[in-house]
Motif scaffolding. Structure first.
Motif, PDB file in Angstrom:
ATOM      1  N   CYS A  22       1.756 -29.235  15.746  1.00 58.29           N
ATOM      2  CA  CYS A  22       2.172 -28.134  16.613  1.00 58.29           C
ATOM      3  C   CYS A  22       3.656 -27.913  16.358  1.00 58.29           C
ATOM      4  N   TRP A  36      -1.620 -31.324  24.265  1.00 54.93           N
ATOM      5  CA  TRP A  36      -2.762 -30.866  23.474  1.00 54.93           C
ATOM      6  C   TRP A  36      -3.948 -30.713  24.432  1.00 54.93           C
ATOM      7  N   CYS A  96      -2.068 -26.359  21.491  1.00 56.53           N
ATOM      8  CA  CYS A  96      -0.892 -27.055  21.998  1.00 56.53           C
ATOM      9  C   CYS A  96      -0.176 -26.134  22.966  1.00 56.53           C
TER      10      CYS A  96
END
Length: 127
Positions: A22, A36, A96
């Motif tokens: 991410c 997440w 994310c």
């Protein structure tokens, strides 16, 4: 413009591994807790793992404990999710998300606390 970009998803066999990334664009992740989350078809979005601003605190969902590991590299402005021993029930779109609404040591892993979201990356675990 603040953006989160996920990568690393794909198709993997049961028992396999993937590492999701991410990356922050347009802002510095240092000031944000990162989480997440995942959403399977017909199910609500759930917290998978979250990490505090400085990385000292982490939280994991019960279904992934011992298999997934979250980490962050603030120098690279990136947060990772290492996923091992993958199961078919891990199949979902993984997102994310970032929040500045926590203290430096908090890693609360609930969707309501997160304000900025990536577009998601598909993870499919199948033989």
């Amino acid at each position: 413009q603040l953006q989160l970009v996920e990568s690393g998803g794909g198709l993997v066999q049961p028992g396999g591994s993937l590492r999701l990334s991410c990356a922050g664009s347009g802002f510095t992740l240092d000031y944000y807790a990162i989480g997440w989350f995942r959403q399977a078809p017909g199910k609500e979005r759930e917290g998978v793992s979250c990490i505090s601003r400085r990385g000292g605190s982490t939280t994991y969902g019960d279904s992934v404990k011992g298999r997934f590991t979250i980490s962050r590299d603030n120098a690279k402005n990136t947060v990772y999710l290492q996923m091992n021993s993958l199961k078919p029930e891990d199949t979902a779109v993984y997102y994310c998300a970032a929040t500045s609404r926590m203290s430096a040591v908090q890693a609360i892993c609930h969707v309501d606390f997160y304000d900025y979201w990536g577009q998601g990356t598909q993870v499919t675990v199948s033989s």
